[in-house]
Design an enzyme around this catalytic site. Structure first.
Site, PDB file in Angstrom:
ATOM      1  N   HIS A 253     -56.319 -23.866 -74.764  1.00  0.00           N
ATOM      2  CA  HIS A 253     -56.377 -23.409 -76.155  1.00  0.00           C
ATOM      3  C   HIS A 253     -55.548 -22.173 -76.422  1.00  0.00           C
ATOM      4  CE1 HIS A 253     -59.739 -25.962 -77.612  1.00  0.00           C
ATOM      5  NE2 HIS A 253     -60.102 -25.936 -76.343  1.00  0.00           N
TER       6      HIS A 253
ATOM      7  N   LYS B 223     -59.609 -15.163 -90.539  1.00  0.00           N
ATOM      8  CA  LYS B 223     -59.524 -15.563 -89.126  1.00  0.00           C
ATOM      9  C   LYS B 223     -59.787 -14.323 -88.297  1.00  0.00           C
ATOM     10  CE  LYS B 223     -55.098 -16.828 -90.022  1.00  0.00           C
ATOM     11  NZ  LYS B 223     -54.947 -18.143 -89.433  1.00  0.00           N
ATOM     12  N   ARG B 224     -59.927 -14.476 -86.959  1.00  0.00           N
ATOM     13  CA  ARG B 224     -60.051 -13.288 -86.137  1.00  0.00           C
ATOM     14  C   ARG B 224     -58.873 -12.350 -86.379  1.00  0.00           C
ATOM     15  NH1 ARG B 224     -64.274 -13.139 -82.212  1.00  0.00           N
ATOM     16  NH2 ARG B 224     -63.330 -11.148 -81.692  1.00  0.00           N
TER      17      ARG B 224
ATOM     18  N   LYS C  96     -51.683 -12.798 -85.026  1.00  0.00           N
ATOM     19  CA  LYS C  96     -51.940 -13.512 -86.288  1.00  0.00           C
ATOM     20  C   LYS C  96     -51.350 -12.763 -87.479  1.00  0.00           C
ATOM     21  CE  LYS C  96     -56.312 -15.563 -84.586  1.00  0.00           C
ATOM     22  NZ  LYS C  96     -56.167 -17.014 -84.659  1.00  0.00           N
TER      23      LYS C  96
ATOM     24  N   THR D 124     -57.215 -23.967 -87.073  1.00  0.00           N
ATOM     25  CA  THR D 124     -58.018 -25.010 -87.714  1.00  0.00           C
ATOM     26  C   THR D 124     -58.400 -24.562 -89.120  1.00  0.00           C
ATOM     27  OG1 THR D 124     -59.867 -24.060 -86.492  1.00  0.00           O
ATOM     28  CG2 THR D 124     -58.976 -26.128 -85.688  1.00  0.00           C
TER      29      THR D 124
ATOM     30  N   LYS E  62     -58.763 -26.500 -92.972  1.00  0.00           N
ATOM     31  CA  LYS E  62     -59.872 -26.375 -93.932  1.00  0.00           C
ATOM     32  C   LYS E  62     -59.342 -25.983 -95.308  1.00  0.00           C
ATOM     33  CE  LYS E  62     -62.478 -25.012 -89.924  1.00  0.00           C
ATOM     34  NZ  LYS E  62     -62.832 -23.861 -89.067  1.00  0.00           N
TER      35      LYS E  62
HETATM   36  C1  NBG Z   1     -57.980 -20.913 -80.156  1.00  0.00           C
HETATM   37  C2  NBG Z   1     -56.564 -20.866 -80.689  1.00  0.00           C
HETATM   38  C3  NBG Z   1     -56.454 -21.582 -82.019  1.00  0.00           C
HETATM   39  C4  NBG Z   1     -57.021 -22.978 -81.888  1.00  0.00           C
HETATM   40  C5  NBG Z   1     -58.435 -22.910 -81.334  1.00  0.00           C
HETATM   41  C6  NBG Z   1     -59.031 -24.284 -81.131  1.00  0.00           C
HETATM   42  C7  NBG Z   1     -58.914 -19.545 -78.336  1.00  0.00           C
HETATM   43  C8  NBG Z   1     -58.795 -19.128 -76.915  1.00  0.00           C
HETATM   44  N1  NBG Z   1     -57.992 -20.378 -78.804  1.00  0.00           N
HETATM   45  O1  NBG Z   1     -55.096 -21.652 -82.399  1.00  0.00           O
HETATM   46  O2  NBG Z   1     -56.154 -19.529 -80.835  1.00  0.00           O
HETATM   47  O3  NBG Z   1     -57.024 -23.617 -83.132  1.00  0.00           O
HETATM   48  O4  NBG Z   1     -58.437 -22.268 -80.092  1.00  0.00           O
HETATM   49  O5  NBG Z   1     -58.218 -25.072 -80.342  1.00  0.00           O
HETATM   50  O6  NBG Z   1     -59.846 -19.150 -79.021  1.00  0.00           O
END
Ligand code: NBG
Length: 842
Positions: A373, A564-565, A570, A672, A676
């Site tokens: 991920h 988002k975080r 980002k 993701t 949404k």
């Molecule tokens: C996150 C990515 C996102 C991705 C999500 C789900 C972690 C380690 N990774 O880009 O930063 O959409 O995983 O796959 O949280």
């Protein structure tokens, strides 16, 4: 299996009258539960009591499905997907369960008729925030889709007593508070102490040659922890399936306490109990970063060992030999957090069940599949060898053995290539030694996937390149998706009604059918409905903003949203630079025609990530200046909505006009949130990164605002030597923006506050904000011009939603099943009271 046929088989016969799916029965069980479960009467009952009474009433209704599903799977000996994930960011259950049971409106009416405010009751639920961000939410969407597609599955994770912290904003800074989500109890889970398992930790190993010449190993641990499962039913959408989310809670095993106790060390025994329970106490609030913390390794091993032992128990219950483990279970590793499962399954099979190594290794490799991920190098988990050995001495031996055999194979394939051997090794020996968890996952899995096309390509060409060269066939892409049940039906009821009235309800299970909306984009009438809905959603969000942020925002302004975080990659600070540029423009030309915009930010920063916290302070600082400046005349507003969560996301995505997806190309694995937003009709401004690329592909370049360097351009710039200060020198607007921050304009004259941020940008800018600034500002200019043409914007908005079918997590899950899991659907037949009575009589 055609899910439409299955949907037709949805059964409404209740297990008993008590669980009937209609309004009157629901009212009755609500009252029963208020009295008999909560022990309250109206004069004493709190909103939370009412919520709990309704939750228990709903639970009674889903238990029939849960029992029936378990019976069906047991009887069929169904192949099962085990989704191992350290995080499940579920969001509130009540509304979702009502929707999946098909009794949302009935419940609302029942509560209204009892004189209660249904929405207020829903709002009582404390969401289980057992995840950081995208990775945990993906796991939640995936188990929703598996239930809807009737795939037998178990989600396995940790029942953290404290989930992700609660964020508030004080004086513009993030302040964290513990998340006591279990405070009033959790009506959605059932504790299953009868299935508790024991987990060993620490200690040492003993090797012995048996009389028959075999070598056996005994692990003598220094600690034992008991893992108690808590099960939560996961309903499919309007079918009879209720799968299980099984979360492990750590408890002290009594027998062990007694040993210490008997030595007279009462205090020590209690301490030991506390330290065992610490294992599932708190979720580590970092995503994309690993801290090398002993407790975290223990958490990972704890839930993995519990889960694998549980799978073995299930097999034994069905009298299946362990040689067939990989036939019964497809185990998906959600990132490297559960990667220790490779070594643990080997230990269980070889040490505890006496299976020969080679046979066990075959079973193991056929069992696991690994999803990566992240592309951030610092987020790839590795554990210092001494720490690993201290916590998991036996696993270290097993990993050495796996590594020795693996590297032999590598040497045979690439004779003389010792650099490659060192790169592939499960042990990093370039400095202090580390165990590389991603390597363990790759070696022990038969399938490896990334989460968007670009991400998978970058894994193959870069992060996991050596593994790709070795085993190209193990690699595939599985682009992420999100569940339309939560993110459209639950979050956006107004849009759901319009869509269902226009094209029927099938889209909820077959999101591709949203395509049928495309021709409607040409209908002025439909467009006007579409706008009304967006406006109503924006009004609702504006009320939330007024309450939480004390800022009045205009629902007719463009809602430009980034939630988002908070991370440098980002680039929330890139959005901040653009806002300052707009502000400067307005100051210079007070009569400038500028489409009014409301910038909405939300997201949590890891508590130890100083730069991310400073980014929040910068955004709130800009808001303080801009929102109050009379010259701006309400054309710009900037708000930071505290405590972004699933609950808050459900209000935000439906109200967004513009979705900010502005990470540096090559950094965001997928994203993701972008999906949404798209489903709910927001247009995207984004880079060629993650799933943005695929969103743009389906919506068409005309319906997407693209800017910025591509990944190869980023690499090239890096290679040629990126000097951000030169970009600053050459762009007067950028210079003005940065100088303003540096001089303290957004920090009440304090020129030192944002110094670390400004210096990092001027001299390092690792995420290429300066290189993308011009392109971003120009793209935002195009966004503004498009917005003014309301009809055109609406058309684009409709097309974005109409073309979002690919991003249903149902599609992702179908891809996983087809290529990796091969787990057929098992439709469930509902058990009725008759079956249960018959069972008792046997
Ligand atoms: C996150 C990515 C996102 C991705 C999500 C789900 C972690 C380690 N990774 O880009 O930063 O959409 O995983 O796959 O949280």
């Amino acid at each position: 299996m055609d899910t439409r046929a299955a949907a037709a088989a949805v059964d409404h016969r209740p297990l008993s009258e008590r669980a009937a799916l209609n309004k009157e029965a629901l009212k009755q069980s609500f009252l029963d539960n208020l009295f008999h479960t909560q022990g309250k009467f109206p004069a004493l009952a709190s909103k939370s009591d009412y919520y709990l009474a309704l939750a228990y009433a709903v639970r009674e209704r889903l238990l029939q499905r849960w029992i029936s599903t378990a019976a069906e799977y047991m009887q069929k000996g169904a192949r099962t997907v085990s989704y191992l994930s350290a995080e499940f960011l579920m969001g509130p259950h009540l509304g979702n369960n009502l929707i999946n049971l098909g009794i949302y409106d009935e419940a609302k009416q029942a509560m209204t008729e009892l004189g209660l405010n249904f929405d207020e009751l829903l709002a009582q639920e404390e969401e289980p925030g057992l995840g950081n961000g995208g990775l945990g939410r993906l796991a939640a969407c995936f188990i929703d889709s598996m239930a809807t597609l009737e795939i037998p599955s178990l989600g396995y994770g940790i029942r953290y007593e404290f989930g992700i912290f609660h964020q508030s904003i004080v004086d513009g800074w993030q302040v964290e508070k513990t998340d006591k989500w279990l405070r009033y109890g959790n009506p959605w889970e059932l504790q299953r102490p009868e299935w508790a398992v024991q987990v060993k930790l620490g200690g040492y190993t003993e090797h012995r040659s048996e009389e028959d010449g075999t070598l056996t190993v005994r692990w003598i641990p220094s600690r034992l922890v008991s893992g108690v499962p808590y099960d939560t039913p996961i309903l499919g959408y309007r079918n009879n399936t209720a799968n299980t989310l099984r979360l492990w809670s750590a408890q002290a095993p009594e027998s062990f306490d007694f040993e210490v106790f008997n030595r007279g060390d009462y205090y020590g025994a209690v301490m030991q109990k506390m330290s065992s329970e610490n294992l599932s106490k708190v979720l580590y609030p970092n995503d994309e970063h690993e801290g090398g913390k002993e407790l975290r390794l223990e958490q990972q091993y704890f839930f993995v060992s519990c889960s694998l032992q549980d799978m073995i128990r299930i097999m034994q219950g069905q009298r299946l030999p362990l040689e067939h483990f990989h036939e019964k279970f497809a185990v998906q590793l959600n990132d490297t957090h559960p990667a220790i499962a490779v070594a643990e399954l080997m230990r269980l099979l070889v040490d505890e069940h006496k299976m020969p190594w080679n046979r066990a290794w075959q079973v193991t490799c056929k069992t696991f599949a690994y999803t990566n991920h992240t592309l951030m190098p610092e987020a790839l988990e590795r554990w210092p060898l001494p720490l690993f050995k201290k916590v998991l001495p036996r696993h270290l031996e097993i990993i050495f053995e796996i590594n020795a055999r693996f590297l032999d194979e590598v040497r045979r394939r690439y004779p003389g290539d010792s650099a490659r051997v060192a790169r592939l090794s499960l042990i990093d020996e370039s400095g202090p030694r580390y165990v590389r968890m991603a390597h363990l996952a790759c070696v022990g899995s038969h399938a490896i996937n990334g989460v968007a096309e670009l991400h998978t390509e970058l894994l193959k060409s870069d992060v996991l390149r050596d593994f790709y060269e070795l085993w190209p066939n193990k690699f595939s892409n599985k682009t992420n998706g999100v569940t339309p049940r939560r993110w459209m039906v639950l979050a956006n009821p107004r849009l759901t009604r319009l869509v269902s009235d226009s094209i029927g309800e099938d889209w909820i299970k077959h999101l591709d059918q949203l395509q049928k909306l495309e021709p409607l984009a040409e209908s002025a009438d439909f467009r006007s409905h579409w706008r009304e809905i967006k406006r109503a959603n924006k009004r609702a969000l504006a009320e939330v903003i007024a309450r939480r942020c004390n800022v009045a925002v205009d629902p007719d302004s463009m809602f430009d949203v980034q939630v988002k975080r908070i991370h440098e990659y980002k680039r929330q600070h890139l959005a901040a630079l653009h806002i300052i540029a707009l502000y400067l423009q307005l100051k210079a030309q007070p009569n400038l025609e500028l489409a009014p915009r409301t910038f909405i930010f939300g997201g949590k920063a890891a508590p130890g990530y100083r730069m991310a916290k400073l980014m929040i302070k910068l955004i709130t600082g800009i808001g303080d200046v801009v929102n109050r400046d009379p010259m701006v005349r309400d054309r710009l507003k900037v708000v930071f909505l505290p405590n972004f969560s699933v609950t808050n996301g459900q209000r935000i995505y439906p109200a967004a006009d513009l979705s900010e997806q502005i990470s540096t190309a090559g950094k965001e694995a997928s994203g993701t949130g972008n999906m949404k937003f798209q489903m709910n009709g927001a247009l995207t401004i984004g880079t060629m990164d993650g799933a943005n690329i695929e969103i743009r592909e389906v919506v068409g370049a005309d319906n997407f605002f693209l800017f910025g360097l591509t990944t190869p351009q980023v690499y090239a710039l890096q290679a040629q030597g990126y000097r951000p200060h030169d970009w600053y020198e050459q762009d007067p607007q950028l210079r003005e923006v940065i100088d303003m921050i540096r001089d303290g304009y957004f920090s009440r004259g304090d020129a030192s506050l944002f110094r670390p941020l400004v210096d990092s940008l001027l001299w390092h800018d690792p995420y290429f904000l300066f290189a993308d600034f011009r392109s971003y500002v120009e793209c935002q200019q195009r966004v503004g011009e498009t917005w003014v043409d309301t009809e055109r914007w609406t058309r684009m908005s409709i097309l974005n939603s109409a073309r979002s079918g690919k991003f249903s997590s149902d599609r992702s899950i179908r891809d996983y099943t087809k290529d990796i899991w091969h787990a057929p659907s098992v439709p469930v037949e509902l058990l009725t009271e008759h079956h249960v009575r018959a069972g008792l009589m046997q």
